[in-house]
Design an enzyme around this catalytic site. Structure first.
Site, mmCIF file in Angstrom:
data_model
loop_
_atom_site.group_PDB
_atom_site.id
_atom_site.type_symbol
_atom_site.label_atom_id
_atom_site.label_comp_id
_atom_site.label_asym_id
_atom_site.label_seq_id
_atom_site.Cartn_x
_atom_site.Cartn_y
_atom_site.Cartn_z
ATOM 1 N N GLU A 21 0.833 -1.200 0.000
ATOM 2 C CA GLU A 21 0.000 0.000 0.000
ATOM 3 C C GLU A 21 0.869 1.253 0.000
ATOM 4 O O GLU A 21 2.037 1.208 0.354
ATOM 5 C CB GLU A 21 -0.891 0.013 1.245
ATOM 6 C CG GLU A 21 -2.080 -0.922 1.164
ATOM 7 C CD GLU A 21 -3.209 -0.370 0.297
ATOM 8 O OE1 GLU A 21 -3.077 0.757 -0.231
ATOM 9 O OE2 GLU A 21 -4.216 -1.082 0.131
ATOM 10 N N GLU A 40 -16.029 -0.188 1.732
ATOM 11 C CA GLU A 40 -16.281 -1.448 1.041
ATOM 12 C C GLU A 40 -15.684 -2.530 1.915
ATOM 13 O O GLU A 40 -14.477 -2.585 2.107
ATOM 14 C CB GLU A 40 -15.595 -1.428 -0.336
ATOM 15 C CG GLU A 40 -16.053 -2.572 -1.220
ATOM 16 C CD GLU A 40 -14.924 -3.383 -1.797
ATOM 17 O OE1 GLU A 40 -14.030 -2.818 -2.444
ATOM 18 O OE2 GLU A 40 -14.948 -4.617 -1.570
#
Lengths: 505, 505
Positions: A341, A437
């Site tokens: 990330e 999400e």
């Protein structure tokens, strides 16, 4: 589409004596061989040798063709027939094919917005929708392995991506739960860190979950298995966390996420003697000598699990599944997943290493469409009756399709992906904040094709539904808080007592 | 032990004017500073400057010393006092310390059997038990960081290892179960592979466990948690599978097993644009360009979990644990472990990636010695009453101590390691075949020290007990077979129904 190829075939010996025969073979090929396979309705389709010349052991050709018999295929056909016909009499054969110049001209779907570049392409000229490629440096083997087709596809994809860039992902609300009362508005990561339930891991983007937090994660896993997967008949499997590049090439991850993968590097040898120098250095300096380690470790040939489905598909590669076993319903809940990330401090909902239960299903379209409804019902049951959270479902265009770009997209869209999203009160109001999400559900055509997974009777599709445990945890805690007093009874039933944890002074 | 150091100190300016003061400072240091810290009972101990000369900005020294104030420490002390005393008057300071020649002479514990070599050591002369080292290339920083001590230790260790080589591990039977009746004599890996319950993984030394085999592994995990860990009060934590080198340096793994580690390599950047060339190449060739990937990935700075305990210790680094929380009882059952094993085809009992529950305990010696007995009782209960296997316990010298070599060994041995071993009938007779080490249990002094883990009152020890699930599976199946009909009732109670699996044609 027009291909113009100038190429030189080098024979094993001089062929000046054979000039008449070469001419005869080429003329015959122009008539028949080089138009073989062209659809009947196409007039004058295929390839044609427009020019040829011989010098010593070299035959130079100019081949012009359309899309039906591409010029580089034509030269491979010609090589074969020249070998067959010249071999017996002249005792020569083609040793080498050199591409002197290869120009491909074709119509684009859309105009390019910016210049593009590509390997094996000397230059690209795009005027309006007309594109002219000059290829260079391709070997015979590369020609025979479809590099040219993939170069042309890649041009289209790159232009498609220029239109795609910056566009919002397709998002369409399918359903949403009632508004629910929120217990608090805190960021659960921050609060758990303050309480010492979690601690930032020893490397970037990882967490160490102490007993209280670990029990929340494990409880959610348990709920998923007992309330979603077992009732639907899913069976557990265990895979390796190491995924070789050939599996990721088959799934498309290799081209889709090479910048987000954690790679695995093996020792170049296991022989301790060859490691002695580096061990001496570590013992004396208490540091790892980086340059020496680089020499002692291999270039990666595999990555760490990004999603669990690729290795499950791999396990069925080239297999025929008995109709009795359809739909195949499996899940993996053992290997952690990783994503490299971007920097910055994130909560547990965005991490470099996380835990996902990944159910994978393979079956006929009818079976999977029915399963999809059943899965949604089980999820709804868990979110409403056990976690009691505020959530919604949306139809979206999945990430990997954006990466893949272009044509593949359309054929997938009728099956599509559903996202499950949860409201996070610490991010702001229901209307303006970004919901999390925390799960998804998809059906695909492509993986059963890519891995050649067959049934006894019909065509198989596949799909998966990712259950990210850190994200479920965030969704739950952000709405319900970290104090079990305010938790729904059914969740508490699964959770039991809060562990004592460890007191650090 | 005798240290003889020739060194040159370079000052910021000429010091020829200061010669008298330099002489005075050196003589004073010889009298006091360079023998500071020497035990009272030692006569004439410490370091002495035997000779000095000045040329422009350079001061050359010859320092001779014993073990109490080693010559390289003496020069660092001298630097400080020279700066303090010359600075105010002459406005100069030491800019650089260069080691011209450093000879260390000491007595070995044992004679060397073979020549040895070491970094930073120009030559080693060993005659009988007398060892003379000539060091070179050490910087001031390296001198101040104890490199010299560790070089001397490493000499001792390497000689020790020469005696150790090829010797059998210490092994002493503590207890053994009754002989039991064996259901079969097959290798369970082979039979499971034939039945399609397991499949060799996509990379070396990994397995894919289909539903039947996965359920056996997960059942054993469940039994361990319910019958061993929960009754003793162990709490579950979740760690990262990525272990940075500094943690492995603290545990000693970095010097012990660098040849067996799987390393992690991160992308040099996450920026997709910088990956575009490699993506183009992958899309066109359907291969990963190895050289370009090497450039796009970092030299490893971390490895994949080898055992779970290092990161658990790291989580307590520099912490003081409340007495109320002692003994700390934790277990990790989430991250897979890896070991780069030698080639050849092995069964699931010897793999590159495997699953281990690792309980870790920290407490006083009394607490841990009691815990050890309790753990053994719980294990005994499981092996006898649930798995009903033939097994034994032995006291052994753990692997890492062989790696570490030398002195550390002795201080650990009173705490020691117990191995649990199971008879594998497919390997041959009880007496002649090698039994499988399928678990172990240890108590250590070193980790609480290495990570500076403190209590409110006394000294803490730690320990761990590795529960390798693939090894438990092998031990169980090798004796009980793969047919549930012959399994003990209590195991069947945990296992439930055999999953249907997937029929492949």
């Amino acid at each position: 589409m027009r291909f113009e190829l100038k190429t030189t075939l080098t024979f094993s010996d001089g062929i000046e004596d054979a000039e008449d025969d070469v001419e005869r073979i080429i003329l015959k090929a122009n008539d028949e061989l080089l138009s073989r396979g062209v659809p009947e309705e196409v007039e004058d389709g295929g390839a044609q040798v427009k020019d040829f010349s011989i010098e010593q052991d070299k035959l130079s050709l100019k081949i012009v063709s359309d899309r039906y018999v591409r010029a580089h295929d034509a030269v491979l056909r010609l090589k074969k027939t020249l070998n067959q016909e010249l071999g017996p009499e002249y005792h020569v054969g083609v040793r080498k094919i050199k591409i002197d110049h290869y120009t491909i001209q074709f119509e684009l779907d859309r105009k390019a917005k910016e210049d593009i570049s590509l390997p094996y392409v000397k230059n690209i000229k795009i005027e309006g929708k007309k594109c002219v490629l000059n290829l260079s440096g391709l070997t015979e083997e590369e020609l025979s392995k479809n590099y040219v087709d993939r170069i042309i596809n890649r041009v289209e994809e790159k232009i498609e991506a220029q239109y795609y860039e910056g566009k919002e992902e397709m998002w369409e609300l399918l359903w949403k739960s009632e508004e629910k009362e929120m217990v608090w508005e805190e960021d659960p990561t921050e609060v758990m860190e303050e309480r010492g339930w979690i601690k930032r891991g020893p490397t970037k983007g990882k967490w160490f979950y102490r007993p209280q937090a670990a029990k929340i994660l494990k409880t959610l896993e348990n709920i998923v298995v007992k309330e979603v997967l077992k009732p639907l008949g899913f069976q557990e499997i265990i895979e390796s966390m190491m995924v070789p590049f050939d599996v990721w090439i088959d799934t498309g991850h290799m081209e889709g996420i090479p910048n987000e993968a954690y790679y695995i590097s093996e020792p170049v040898t296991r022989n301790p003697e060859e490691w002695e120098e580096i061990i001496d250095e570590i013992k004396i300096t208490q540091k790892v000598p980086s340059k020496k380690l680089r020499e002692m470790t291999e270039t990666p040939k595999a990555g760490i699990c990004y999603a669990q489905c690729p290795v499950i598909y791999w396990s069925f590669k080239n297999e025929t599944i008995s109709d009795d076993s359809l739909p195949v319903l499996l899940f993996e809940n053992t290997v952690p997943s990783t994503r490299y990330e971007s920097g910055g401090r994130h909560g547990i909902e965005r991490v470099d290493e996380f835990h996902r239960i990944e159910p994978v299903y393979i079956g006929t379209k009818e079976q999977l469409v029915e399963l999809k409804e059943n899965l949604i019902q089980r999820y709804k049951h868990v979110f409403e009756n056990i976690l009691d959270i505020e959530w919604r479902m949306a139809k979206v265009e999945p990430f990997y399709l954006q990466q893949a770009g272009g044509k593949k997209k359309e054929e997938e869209m009728d099956l599509g992906t559903i996202d499950f999203e949860a409201y996070l009160p610490y991010r702001g109001s229901r209307e303006k904040s970004e919901w999390l999400e925390f799960g998804n559900l998809s059906i695909f055509r492509k993986y059963t094709e890519a891995f050649n997974i067959k049934s006894q009777t019909g065509k198989l599709l596949s799909g998966c539904t990712g259950i990210g445990i850190e994200r479920w945890t965030t969704a739950y805690l952000a709405q319900k808080g970290v104090d079990p007093e305010y938790w729904p009874e059914k969740f508490k039933g699964y959770f039991g007592e809060m562990p004592e944890g460890i007191d650090l002074l």
